[in-house]
Design a protein around this motif. Structure first.
Motif, PDB file in Angstrom:
ATOM      1  N   LEU A 145      14.849  -6.365  40.469  1.00 39.35           N
ATOM      2  CA  LEU A 145      14.255  -5.640  39.352  1.00 39.35           C
ATOM      3  C   LEU A 145      13.467  -6.565  38.432  1.00 39.35           C
ATOM      4  CD1 LEU A 145      13.867  -3.013  37.826  1.00 39.35           C
ATOM      5  CD2 LEU A 145      15.990  -3.495  36.608  1.00 39.35           C
ATOM      6  N   ALA A 146      14.034  -7.717  38.107  1.00 41.02           N
ATOM      7  CA  ALA A 146      13.342  -8.645  37.200  1.00 41.02           C
ATOM      8  C   ALA A 146      12.040  -9.154  37.824  1.00 41.02           C
ATOM      9  CB  ALA A 146      14.248  -9.805  36.837  1.00 41.02           C
ATOM     10  N   THR A 147      12.043  -9.390  39.125  1.00 42.39           N
ATOM     11  CA  THR A 147      10.822  -9.840  39.790  1.00 42.39           C
ATOM     12  C   THR A 147       9.760  -8.747  39.766  1.00 42.39           C
ATOM     13  OG1 THR A 147      12.116 -11.289  41.238  1.00 42.39           O
ATOM     14  CG2 THR A 147       9.879 -10.751  41.941  1.00 42.39           C
ATOM     15  N   ARG A 148      10.159  -7.521  40.017  1.00 41.15           N
ATOM     16  CA  ARG A 148       9.194  -6.413  39.985  1.00 41.15           C
ATOM     17  C   ARG A 148       8.641  -6.188  38.583  1.00 41.15           C
ATOM     18  NH1 ARG A 148      11.818  -1.925  44.089  1.00 41.15           N
ATOM     19  NH2 ARG A 148      11.603  -3.209  45.958  1.00 41.15           N
ATOM     20  N   MET A 149       9.505  -6.269  37.585  1.00 37.22           N
ATOM     21  CA  MET A 149       9.044  -6.101  36.204  1.00 37.22           C
ATOM     22  C   MET A 149       8.141  -7.254  35.786  1.00 37.22           C
ATOM     23  SD  MET A 149      10.094  -3.205  35.337  1.00 37.22           S
ATOM     24  CE  MET A 149       9.545  -3.252  33.661  1.00 37.22           C
ATOM     25  N   ALA A 150       8.457  -8.462  36.216  1.00 41.02           N
ATOM     26  CA  ALA A 150       7.606  -9.613  35.902  1.00 41.02           C
ATOM     27  C   ALA A 150       6.239  -9.466  36.566  1.00 41.02           C
ATOM     28  CB  ALA A 150       8.281 -10.903  36.354  1.00 41.02           C
ATOM     29  N   ASN A 151       6.221  -8.981  37.799  1.00 37.66           N
ATOM     30  CA  ASN A 151       4.937  -8.741  38.467  1.00 37.66           C
ATOM     31  C   ASN A 151       4.125  -7.687  37.729  1.00 37.66           C
ATOM     32  OD1 ASN A 151       5.019 -10.561  40.603  1.00 37.66           O
ATOM     33  ND2 ASN A 151       6.224  -9.167  41.872  1.00 37.66           N
ATOM     34  N   LEU A 152       4.790  -6.658  37.254  1.00 38.36           N
ATOM     35  CA  LEU A 152       4.108  -5.561  36.570  1.00 38.36           C
ATOM     36  C   LEU A 152       3.602  -5.976  35.188  1.00 38.36           C
ATOM     37  CD1 LEU A 152       3.445  -2.496  36.702  1.00 38.36           C
ATOM     38  CD2 LEU A 152       5.623  -2.123  35.567  1.00 38.36           C
ATOM     39  N   ILE A 153       4.454  -6.634  34.413  1.00 39.48           N
ATOM     40  CA  ILE A 153       4.125  -6.944  33.020  1.00 39.48           C
ATOM     41  C   ILE A 153       3.393  -8.268  32.884  1.00 39.48           C
ATOM     42  CG2 ILE A 153       5.107  -7.413  30.744  1.00 39.48           C
ATOM     43  CD1 ILE A 153       7.359  -5.448  31.517  1.00 39.48           C
ATOM     44  N   LEU A 154       3.908  -9.302  33.535  1.00 39.10           N
ATOM     45  CA  LEU A 154       3.377 -10.647  33.352  1.00 39.10           C
ATOM     46  C   LEU A 154       2.377 -11.072  34.426  1.00 39.10           C
ATOM     47  CD1 LEU A 154       6.773 -12.371  32.517  1.00 39.10           C
ATOM     48  CD2 LEU A 154       5.088 -11.494  30.914  1.00 39.10           C
ATOM     49  N   GLN A 155       2.230 -10.279  35.471  1.00 40.11           N
ATOM     50  CA  GLN A 155       1.388 -10.621  36.605  1.00 40.11           C
ATOM     51  C   GLN A 155       1.821 -11.940  37.239  1.00 40.11           C
ATOM     52  OE1 GLN A 155      -0.967  -8.395  37.610  1.00 40.11           O
ATOM     53  NE2 GLN A 155      -0.248  -7.124  35.933  1.00 40.11           N
ATOM     54  N   SER A 156       3.134 -12.180  37.244  1.00 40.55           N
ATOM     55  CA  SER A 156       3.701 -13.411  37.789  1.00 40.55           C
ATOM     56  C   SER A 156       5.122 -13.117  38.243  1.00 40.55           C
ATOM     57  CB  SER A 156       3.698 -14.483  36.704  1.00 40.55           C
ATOM     58  OG  SER A 156       4.682 -15.440  36.940  1.00 40.55           O
ATOM     59  N   PRO A 157       5.504 -13.558  39.431  1.00 39.26           N
ATOM     60  CA  PRO A 157       6.870 -13.276  39.913  1.00 39.26           C
ATOM     61  C   PRO A 157       7.886 -14.247  39.331  1.00 39.26           C
ATOM     62  CG  PRO A 157       5.668 -14.455  41.590  1.00 39.26           C
ATOM     63  CD  PRO A 157       4.704 -14.221  40.459  1.00 39.26           C
ATOM     64  N   SER A 158       8.228 -14.076  38.069  1.00 37.84           N
ATOM     65  CA  SER A 158       9.148 -14.988  37.387  1.00 37.84           C
ATOM     66  C   SER A 158      10.295 -14.209  36.747  1.00 37.84           C
ATOM     67  CB  SER A 158       8.384 -15.774  36.326  1.00 37.84           C
ATOM     68  OG  SER A 158       9.263 -16.614  35.630  1.00 37.84           O
ATOM     69  N   PRO A 159      11.377 -13.982  37.501  1.00 35.61           N
ATOM     70  CA  PRO A 159      12.487 -13.219  36.920  1.00 35.61           C
ATOM     71  C   PRO A 159      13.167 -13.953  35.768  1.00 35.61           C
ATOM     72  CG  PRO A 159      13.082 -14.085  39.065  1.00 35.61           C
ATOM     73  CD  PRO A 159      11.629 -14.363  38.878  1.00 35.61           C
ATOM     74  N   GLY A 160      13.177 -15.266  35.797  1.00 34.70           N
ATOM     75  CA  GLY A 160      13.791 -16.028  34.704  1.00 34.70           C
ATOM     76  C   GLY A 160      13.076 -15.819  33.386  1.00 34.70           C
ATOM     77  N   LEU A 161      11.753 -15.724  33.449  1.00 39.03           N
ATOM     78  CA  LEU A 161      10.981 -15.482  32.235  1.00 39.03           C
ATOM     79  C   LEU A 161      11.273 -14.095  31.662  1.00 39.03           C
ATOM     80  CD1 LEU A 161       8.941 -16.652  30.282  1.00 39.03           C
ATOM     81  CD2 LEU A 161       7.129 -15.801  31.761  1.00 39.03           C
ATOM     82  N   MET A 162      11.507 -13.128  32.516  1.00 41.27           N
ATOM     83  CA  MET A 162      11.863 -11.783  32.044  1.00 41.27           C
ATOM     84  C   MET A 162      13.221 -11.794  31.342  1.00 41.27           C
ATOM     85  SD  MET A 162       9.398  -9.767  32.435  1.00 41.27           S
ATOM     86  CE  MET A 162      10.216  -8.274  31.963  1.00 41.27           C
ATOM     87  N   VAL A 163      14.155 -12.585  31.843  1.00 40.92           N
ATOM     88  CA  VAL A 163      15.464 -12.706  31.205  1.00 40.92           C
ATOM     89  C   VAL A 163      15.302 -13.335  29.819  1.00 40.92           C
ATOM     90  CG1 VAL A 163      17.686 -13.885  31.335  1.00 40.92           C
ATOM     91  CG2 VAL A 163      16.764 -12.759  33.351  1.00 40.92           C
ATOM     92  N   VAL A 164      14.476 -14.365  29.714  1.00 41.38           N
ATOM     93  CA  VAL A 164      14.252 -15.030  28.421  1.00 41.38           C
ATOM     94  C   VAL A 164      13.563 -14.080  27.441  1.00 41.38           C
ATOM     95  CG1 VAL A 164      12.999 -16.901  27.278  1.00 41.38           C
ATOM     96  CG2 VAL A 164      14.240 -17.342  29.391  1.00 41.38           C
ATOM     97  N   ILE A 165      12.579 -13.340  27.910  1.00 41.14           N
ATOM     98  CA  ILE A 165      11.891 -12.386  27.039  1.00 41.14           C
ATOM     99  C   ILE A 165      12.857 -11.312  26.542  1.00 41.14           C
ATOM    100  CG2 ILE A 165      10.155 -10.539  27.017  1.00 41.14           C
ATOM    101  CD1 ILE A 165       8.441 -12.349  28.809  1.00 41.14           C
ATOM    102  N   THR A 166      13.719 -10.838  27.416  1.00 45.56           N
ATOM    103  CA  THR A 166      14.726  -9.853  27.029  1.00 45.56           C
ATOM    104  C   THR A 166      15.645 -10.416  25.951  1.00 45.56           C
ATOM    105  OG1 THR A 166      14.695  -8.864  29.225  1.00 45.56           O
ATOM    106  CG2 THR A 166      16.642  -8.452  27.882  1.00 45.56           C
ATOM    107  N   ALA A 167      16.095 -11.650  26.149  1.00 51.13           N
ATOM    108  CA  ALA A 167      16.999 -12.279  25.187  1.00 51.13           C
ATOM    109  C   ALA A 167      16.306 -12.502  23.842  1.00 51.13           C
ATOM    110  CB  ALA A 167      17.516 -13.597  25.750  1.00 51.13           C
ATOM    111  N   VAL A 168      15.053 -12.914  23.858  1.00 50.71           N
ATOM    112  CA  VAL A 168      14.322 -13.150  22.606  1.00 50.71           C
ATOM    113  C   VAL A 168      14.116 -11.844  21.843  1.00 50.71           C
ATOM    114  CG1 VAL A 168      12.080 -13.838  21.657  1.00 50.71           C
ATOM    115  CG2 VAL A 168      13.215 -15.283  23.328  1.00 50.71           C
ATOM    116  N   LEU A 169      13.742 -10.779  22.545  1.00 51.08           N
ATOM    117  CA  LEU A 169      13.566  -9.489  21.864  1.00 51.08           C
ATOM    118  C   LEU A 169      14.873  -8.999  21.251  1.00 51.08           C
ATOM    119  CD1 LEU A 169      11.145  -7.645  24.304  1.00 51.08           C
ATOM    120  CD2 LEU A 169      10.638  -8.557  22.041  1.00 51.08           C
ATOM    121  N   GLY A 170      15.966  -9.135  21.982  1.00 49.79           N
ATOM    122  CA  GLY A 170      17.262  -8.767  21.422  1.00 49.79           C
ATOM    123  C   GLY A 170      17.631  -9.644  20.238  1.00 49.79           C
ATOM    124  N   GLY A 171      17.331 -10.935  20.333  1.00 52.53           N
ATOM    125  CA  GLY A 171      17.609 -11.850  19.234  1.00 52.53           C
ATOM    126  C   GLY A 171      16.853 -11.486  17.974  1.00 52.53           C
TER     127      GLY A 171
END
Length: 119
Positions: free
Chosen positions: A71-97
């Motif tokens: 899921l994180a890879t697909r969302m990263a491809n959709l939003i960031l145009q890059s297959p980076s699931p780790g970056l999606m986790v960091v973005i999620t954590a920052v928004l929650g923070g």
């Protein structure tokens, strides 16, 4: 000591409320803990941010590992145009923070009284 206690209680209450409520429950948790344990606004902001950042970061990482990063890879491809699931986790954590930080700051501004000083 109060900083660490509020950080831990915010994360714990945010996790418990998250089981029963939606994503905004972390804002409620940060607000309530900041009301119960008054701190200066700066410390409340940082403790609210760190508590929810760590909570959402750990939860997002666990969910990401459980589904093999699909899921994180697909969302990263959709939003960031890059297959980076780790970056999606960091973005999620920052928004929650940010949500936790602003909620804790709001409660701190309502509750905190500046100590009487000289002059």
């Amino acid at each position: 000591m109060r900083f660490i206690l509020s950080l831990l209680l915010t994360a714990l209450l945010g996790y418990i409320l998250g089981i029963f409520l939606d994503w905004w429950s972390v804002a409620l948790a940060a607000f309530v803990i900041a009301l119960l344990y008054p701190q200066p606004p700066g410390k409340a902001f940082i403790s609210g941010f760190l508590a929810v950042f760590l909570l959402w970061g750990v939860l997002a990482t666990v969910m990401d590992v459980r589904n093999d990063h699909i899921l994180a890879t697909r969302m990263a491809n959709l939003i960031l145009q890059s297959p980076s699931p780790g970056l999606m986790v960091v973005i999620t954590a920052v928004l929650g923070g940010i949500v936790g930080a602003l909620s804790a700051l709001s409660a701190s501004v309502l509750r905190y009284r500046k100590p009487a000083g000289r002059g």
